[in-house]
Design a protein around this motif. Structure first.
Motif, PDB file in Angstrom:
ATOM      1  N   PHE A  58       0.852  -1.189   0.000  1.00 34.76           N
ATOM      2  CA  PHE A  58       0.000   0.000   0.000  1.00 34.76           C
ATOM      3  C   PHE A  58       0.884   1.233   0.000  1.00 34.76           C
ATOM      4  O   PHE A  58       1.851   1.320   0.765  1.00 34.76           O
ATOM      5  CB  PHE A  58      -0.894   0.003   1.253  1.00 34.76           C
ATOM      6  N   ARG A  83     -12.415 -11.112   1.167  1.00 36.39           N
ATOM      7  CA  ARG A  83     -11.482 -10.045   0.783  1.00 36.39           C
ATOM      8  C   ARG A  83     -10.652  -9.648   2.006  1.00 36.39           C
ATOM      9  O   ARG A  83     -10.960 -10.048   3.145  1.00 36.39           O
ATOM     10  CB  ARG A  83     -12.234  -8.830   0.223  1.00 36.39           C
ATOM     11  N   SER A 123      -8.321  -5.272  -0.623  1.00 32.55           N
ATOM     12  CA  SER A 123      -7.611  -5.989  -1.684  1.00 32.55           C
ATOM     13  C   SER A 123      -8.148  -7.411  -1.741  1.00 32.55           C
ATOM     14  O   SER A 123      -8.746  -7.911  -0.783  1.00 32.55           O
ATOM     15  CB  SER A 123      -6.104  -6.013  -1.404  1.00 32.55           C
ATOM     16  N   ASP A 124      -7.895  -8.081  -2.850  1.00 32.09           N
ATOM     17  CA  ASP A 124      -8.242  -9.493  -2.977  1.00 32.09           C
ATOM     18  C   ASP A 124      -7.105 -10.403  -2.526  1.00 32.09           C
ATOM     19  O   ASP A 124      -7.231 -11.628  -2.569  1.00 32.09           O
ATOM     20  CB  ASP A 124      -8.609  -9.826  -4.426  1.00 32.09           C
ATOM     21  N   SER A 125      -5.994  -9.800  -2.089  1.00 32.69           N
ATOM     22  CA  SER A 125      -4.813 -10.578  -1.728  1.00 32.69           C
ATOM     23  C   SER A 125      -4.157 -10.003  -0.481  1.00 32.69           C
ATOM     24  O   SER A 125      -4.170  -8.777  -0.263  1.00 32.69           O
ATOM     25  CB  SER A 125      -3.811 -10.575  -2.885  1.00 32.69           C
ATOM     26  N   GLY A 128      -1.746  -7.359  -1.376  1.00 32.99           N
ATOM     27  CA  GLY A 128      -2.205  -6.141  -2.006  1.00 32.99           C
ATOM     28  C   GLY A 128      -2.298  -6.277  -3.516  1.00 32.99           C
ATOM     29  O   GLY A 128      -2.311  -7.380  -4.061  1.00 32.99           O
ATOM     30  N   PRO A 129      -2.326  -5.128  -4.220  1.00 34.43           N
ATOM     31  CA  PRO A 129      -2.320  -3.776  -3.655  1.00 34.43           C
ATOM     32  C   PRO A 129      -3.663  -3.428  -3.007  1.00 34.43           C
ATOM     33  O   PRO A 129      -4.718  -3.887  -3.446  1.00 34.43           O
ATOM     34  CB  PRO A 129      -2.062  -2.890  -4.874  1.00 34.43           C
ATOM     35  N   PHE A 130      -3.594  -2.609  -1.941  1.00 31.51           N
ATOM     36  CA  PHE A 130      -4.784  -2.178  -1.227  1.00 31.51           C
ATOM     37  C   PHE A 130      -5.228  -0.801  -1.716  1.00 31.51           C
ATOM     38  O   PHE A 130      -4.387   0.083  -1.931  1.00 31.51           O
ATOM     39  CB  PHE A 130      -4.508  -2.126   0.276  1.00 31.51           C
ATOM     40  N   THR A 131      -6.551  -0.643  -1.879  1.00 30.59           N
ATOM     41  CA  THR A 131      -7.139   0.606  -2.344  1.00 30.59           C
ATOM     42  C   THR A 131      -8.075   1.153  -1.273  1.00 30.59           C
ATOM     43  O   THR A 131      -8.944   0.425  -0.778  1.00 30.59           O
ATOM     44  CB  THR A 131      -7.928   0.385  -3.644  1.00 30.59           C
TER      45      THR A 131
END
Length: 333
Positions: A58, A83, A123-125, A128-131
């Motif tokens: 991030f 998520r 994020s889906d992981s 990341g990446p985190f939004t």
């Protein structure tokens, strides 16, 4: 890499059963990650001893129209609905908040207040990446100066963000909570008061006789919630113990890791304060279980140039105890 070589402030561990991997999140340090910018990075390990070099997950500079780009303190990652949600604290010194008035101690604290609070990113992981979900404002009310938001899901399934309300605004720092929507993307209703830092009566007991110990500030920091088998709710939190008196009469003290217990299991309490678990300039700890089902606490020490320290813990009902520091993993000190 090993813990003695890893810059690590406000550590948070996710023990991912699917990959049998420990993910250790902390604020981005460009000297280690190789990536410039304010944000979050993560180390990974399968044994808590050897860790990969960190990956940045991030960066505030990559978010669109974000209300603040400084800080990125105390990152945490939680799974919800398939998520992953990152909580991290940002601040913006160019967006001032009202300065608190004179308080019950008769001390006008003219300290500058500015917008500070925890944002939620998704994020889906785990990598990341985190939004950021809402780039316009922090998750707690934006008129409050807050930090260190953490997730708690109560027995009814209601998610909450629990956070520290800054002593800079309250003088006597508090722990508060606000309901979150089911997908963690927004809030519901008003904040709920949990307790204040001065409720921990031991904070000033080391002050010499004849010196008033009811002096501000009282600091709340680093909450983390943990349910016990007996139905109680623990909150790890950190503060500063007042044990040093300067020649000018000012009082200071060391950073400590402590905890509180809600025997009802209810987030609203009542909360009973317990004595510190670890002193020696240590704090912002969290509990997690290893893949062989050991209860562990990770915290940072010292406050400046911090490193991660690991402790094997024991729960006896709602009483939390340190069994031993895992110097075989963290190098001691």
């Amino acid at each position: 890499m090993r813990l003695p070589d890893m810059p690590l402030h406000d550590p948070f561990v996710v023990a991912d059963e699917k990959t049998r991997t420990y993910y250790l999140y902390t604020s981005n340090d460009p000297s280690v990650s190789g990536v410039d910018g304010t944000g979050t990075m993560v180390y990974r390990s399968q044994d808590l001893l050897d860790w990969t070099r960190p990956v940045v997950v991030f960066l505030t500079a990559e978010q669109q129209d974000l209300w603040a780009t400084d800080g990125a303190w105390a990152p945490e990652v939680h799974e919800c609905g398939g998520r992953y949600y990152l909580f991290t604290t940002l601040h913006n010194q160019d967006r001032p908040l009202p300065v608190p008035p004179a308080n019950q101690w008769g001390t006008p604290f003219q300290l500058p207040n500015h917008m500070r609070g925890t944002v939620t990113a998704v994020s889906d992981s785990l990598l990341g990446p985190f939004t950021v979900v809402d780039p316009a404002r922090p998750t707690p009310p934006e008129n409050l100066m807050t930090l260190d938001g953490t997730l708690h899901v109560d027995p009814s399934g209601q998610p909450w963000m629990v956070y520290a309300h800054e002593w800079l605004q309250t003088i006597d720092g508090t722990m508060e909570a606000i309901r979150l929507t089911a997908d963690l993307s927004g809030t519901i209703g008003d904040p709920v008061f949990l307790f204040k830092a001065s409720d921990a009566s031991w904070i000033g007991e080391q002050i010499p006789a004849g010196v008033p110990n009811q002096l501000p500030p009282y600091i709340t920091d680093g909450p983390q919630l943990y349910g016990t088998p007996d139905g109680s709710l623990l909150m790890l939190w950190s503060t500063y113990e007042k044990n040093l008196v300067g020649k000018d009469g000012t009082i200071s003290g060391g950073y400590v890791q402590t905890y509180a217990v809600s025997k009802s299991g209810d987030l609203a309490g009542p909360w009973e304060q317990h004595r510190p678990l670890v002193r020696d300039d240590s704090g912002h700890g969290m509990l997690f279980r290893t893949f062989d089902d050991r209860l562990m606490m990770i915290l940072h020490r010292p406050f400046e140039n911090a490193r991660g320290k690991l402790y094997e813990m024991q729960l006896d009902g709602h009483e939390l105890r340190v069994l031993r520091q895992r110097t075989d993993l963290d190098g001691g000190g």
